[in-house]
Design a protein around this motif. Sequence first.
Motif, short mmCIF file in Angstrom:
data_model
loop_
_atom_site.label_atom_id
_atom_site.label_comp_id
_atom_site.label_asym_id
_atom_site.label_seq_id
_atom_site.Cartn_x
_atom_site.Cartn_y
_atom_site.Cartn_z
N ALA A 81 56.39 -34.93 -6.44
CA ALA A 81 56.55 -35.72 -7.56
C ALA A 81 56.56 -37.15 -7.46
CB ALA A 81 58.08 -35.46 -8.26
N GLU A 82 57.08 -37.66 -6.36
CA GLU A 82 57.26 -39.21 -5.74
C GLU A 82 55.58 -39.59 -5.47
OE1 GLU A 82 56.29 -41.99 -2.90
OE2 GLU A 82 56.74 -40.15 -2.10
N VAL A 83 54.93 -38.56 -4.95
CA VAL A 83 53.50 -38.82 -4.73
C VAL A 83 52.73 -38.91 -5.91
CG1 VAL A 83 51.26 -37.79 -3.58
CG2 VAL A 83 53.42 -37.76 -2.29
N GLY A 84 53.06 -38.38 -7.08
CA GLY A 84 52.15 -38.47 -8.22
C GLY A 84 51.03 -37.38 -8.41
N LEU A 85 51.16 -36.21 -7.88
CA LEU A 85 50.13 -35.29 -7.84
C LEU A 85 49.63 -34.94 -9.26
CD1 LEU A 85 51.57 -32.46 -5.71
CD2 LEU A 85 50.18 -34.72 -5.01
N SER A 86 48.34 -34.83 -9.32
CA SER A 86 47.56 -34.29 -10.60
C SER A 86 48.14 -32.68 -10.91
CB SER A 86 46.30 -34.57 -10.53
OG SER A 86 45.94 -36.13 -10.55
N TYR A 87 48.02 -31.98 -9.78
CA TYR A 87 48.35 -30.79 -10.16
C TYR A 87 48.56 -30.16 -8.89
CZ TYR A 87 46.71 -26.06 -11.87
OH TYR A 87 46.61 -24.47 -12.10
N VAL A 88 49.27 -28.84 -9.07
CA VAL A 88 49.49 -27.81 -8.00
C VAL A 88 49.20 -26.41 -8.55
CG1 VAL A 88 51.02 -26.82 -6.43
CG2 VAL A 88 51.54 -29.16 -6.83
N GLY A 89 47.96 -26.03 -7.70
CA GLY A 89 47.99 -24.53 -8.26
C GLY A 89 48.48 -23.53 -7.21
N ILE A 146 56.18 -31.52 -12.42
CA ILE A 146 54.79 -31.50 -11.85
C ILE A 146 54.21 -30.45 -12.63
CG2 ILE A 146 53.30 -30.57 -9.78
CD1 ILE A 146 55.79 -31.48 -8.06
N LYS A 147 52.81 -30.79 -13.07
CA LYS A 147 51.90 -29.98 -13.68
C LYS A 147 51.27 -28.94 -12.52
CE LYS A 147 47.65 -29.40 -16.29
NZ LYS A 147 46.28 -30.12 -16.69
N LEU A 148 51.49 -27.63 -13.04
CA LEU A 148 51.18 -26.54 -12.20
C LEU A 148 50.40 -25.50 -13.21
CD1 LEU A 148 53.44 -23.92 -12.56
CD2 LEU A 148 55.01 -25.65 -11.74
N GLY A 149 49.75 -24.58 -12.29
CA GLY A 149 49.42 -23.27 -12.73
C GLY A 149 49.18 -22.33 -11.73
N LEU A 150 48.97 -21.02 -12.28
CA LEU A 150 48.87 -19.96 -11.42
C LEU A 150 47.23 -19.89 -11.04
CD1 LEU A 150 50.89 -17.25 -12.94
CD2 LEU A 150 51.61 -18.98 -11.35
N ARG A 151 47.07 -19.12 -9.94
CA ARG A 151 45.77 -18.63 -9.31
C ARG A 151 45.67 -17.32 -9.02
NH1 ARG A 151 42.54 -22.91 -6.54
NH2 ARG A 151 42.49 -21.60 -4.77
N PHE A 152 44.97 -16.55 -9.46
CA PHE A 152 44.88 -15.09 -9.34
C PHE A 152 43.43 -14.54 -9.23
CE2 PHE A 152 44.44 -10.73 -11.08
CZ PHE A 152 45.74 -10.17 -11.09
N THR A 153 43.28 -13.87 -8.15
CA THR A 153 41.87 -13.37 -8.01
C THR A 153 42.00 -12.05 -8.15
OG1 THR A 153 41.65 -14.78 -5.87
CG2 THR A 153 40.24 -12.89 -5.87
N ILE A 154 40.97 -11.58 -9.02
CA ILE A 154 40.76 -10.30 -9.65
C ILE A 154 39.83 -9.27 -8.80
CG2 ILE A 154 40.26 -8.95 -11.84
CD1 ILE A 154 39.80 -11.75 -13.12
N ASP A 165 57.33 -20.18 -18.89
CA ASP A 165 56.56 -21.49 -19.43
C ASP A 165 55.78 -22.15 -18.16
OD1 ASP A 165 56.31 -23.17 -21.48
OD2 ASP A 165 58.10 -24.51 -20.76
N ILE A 166 54.81 -21.22 -18.07
CA ILE A 166 53.72 -22.02 -16.85
C ILE A 166 52.44 -22.20 -18.00
CG2 ILE A 166 52.26 -21.12 -15.15
CD1 ILE A 166 54.20 -19.24 -14.21
N PRO A 167 52.14 -23.57 -17.68
CA PRO A 167 50.98 -23.79 -18.68
C PRO A 167 49.62 -23.55 -18.59
CG PRO A 167 51.64 -25.77 -17.21
CD PRO A 167 52.44 -24.69 -16.99
N ARG A 168 49.25 -23.23 -17.34
CA ARG A 168 48.00 -22.89 -16.82
C ARG A 168 47.76 -21.54 -15.91
NH1 ARG A 168 43.94 -25.48 -13.31
NH2 ARG A 168 42.24 -26.43 -14.49
N VAL A 169 46.58 -20.84 -16.00
CA VAL A 169 46.31 -19.96 -15.12
C VAL A 169 44.84 -20.05 -15.16
CG1 VAL A 169 46.12 -17.94 -17.02
CG2 VAL A 169 46.48 -17.60 -14.56
#
Length: 395
Positions: A135-143, A178-186, A205-209
């Motif tokens: 959070a201190e780094v200021g990431l745009s996103y963590v997948g 931190i903005k985050l989302g899931l990554r799923f390989t089908i 309450d995950i905003p993205r996949v």
Amino acid sequence: MIGISKLYCGTVEPSDALRYQRDSSKLPSHLLQFSLDKKPVVVWNVGRRCNLRCVHCYSHSKDQGYEGELTTAQGEALIDDLAAFKAPVLLFSGGEPFMRPDVLTLARRAKAGGMRVVFSTNGTLIDEALAAQLAEVGLSYVGISLDGLRATNDRFRGVAGAFDLALQGIRNCKKVGIKLGLRFTINKLNVNDVPGIFDLLVEEDIPRVCFYHLVYAGRGTKLMNEDLDHAQARETVDLIIDRTADLHARGLAKEVLTVDNHADGIYLYLRMLKEKSPRAADVMTLLKMNGGNSTGIGIGCVSWDGSVHADQFWRHYSFGNVKDRKFSEIWTDTSNDLMAGLKNRRARLTGKCGRCVWQAECNGNFRVRAEAVHNDVWAEDPACYLTEEEISTRV
């Protein structure tokens, strides 16, 4: 990358991207796929070591040390070059990137250089202390990668308890904003968990996949026979569209994307035409802006040893090494026939991709899959599930 929620649910309009002149340096992160200049998003595999043993790992990673990785100084030189080149995003990947001791130092430098900093991780190492540092780094996103619910994911990851550790990593990131989302390989082995992943988005309450189509690279080549057949792919994309629409109808505006198969965009557009959606024309405009597969154009990869690849899956071919020459010079050098071909490929495509009327929107889909199956970079992508009728007539 096809934004199912953006396109089908109308959370992005063509005017949104045009407002920024489609300049990648000005576009917000959620509009980058519609940039005109296509400055590359760079995936940097900062290290090969990983604490898990994923069955589809493109880098054949193990929990062991590897020689020849870029030093801190070499990594900083790479970052400075990418910043000067105006690469909009630096995605730290691995192996597992958090196993590299100086990764936060490198992330801070990238952030200071004006790039958006993104991490792709298995999430199992993100404790509360690390989350606070991120959070201190200021990431745009963590997948964070989950390839199914608890039992399925742990089987794919090769380590019992990986699901619960990743879930705790998700919760730790959320606590610090931190903005985050899931990554799923089908694939066939986990496709039945797709509905459960949608449920998890709501429960946690995950905003993205991002749902990734399987790419036949690394250990993923052993799963080639477990890839969805064309009928299953269509059924799964329909399921993803339906569940996304349901979430938005309930006021749960999750961002849902599919990745690594641009047939999804055409399939969604054709479905919208059948549904007589008034937004179909806008969706086609956005697909044209997207431009289809961007391997060697809008996405590139630097390996742990400095080798430059067309993308993170094409590890068997290198255009050069950043230890010897800057990434910016390697990336713009079209004296290499493959680099030139990837940047202007349509005339080279053969088979189904060569006769497809949607080349401007798909750009030949995934070339590394074509090579894996046909031993020909320019052959048809075997994962394209569009019918002959669908690829023959523009509507």
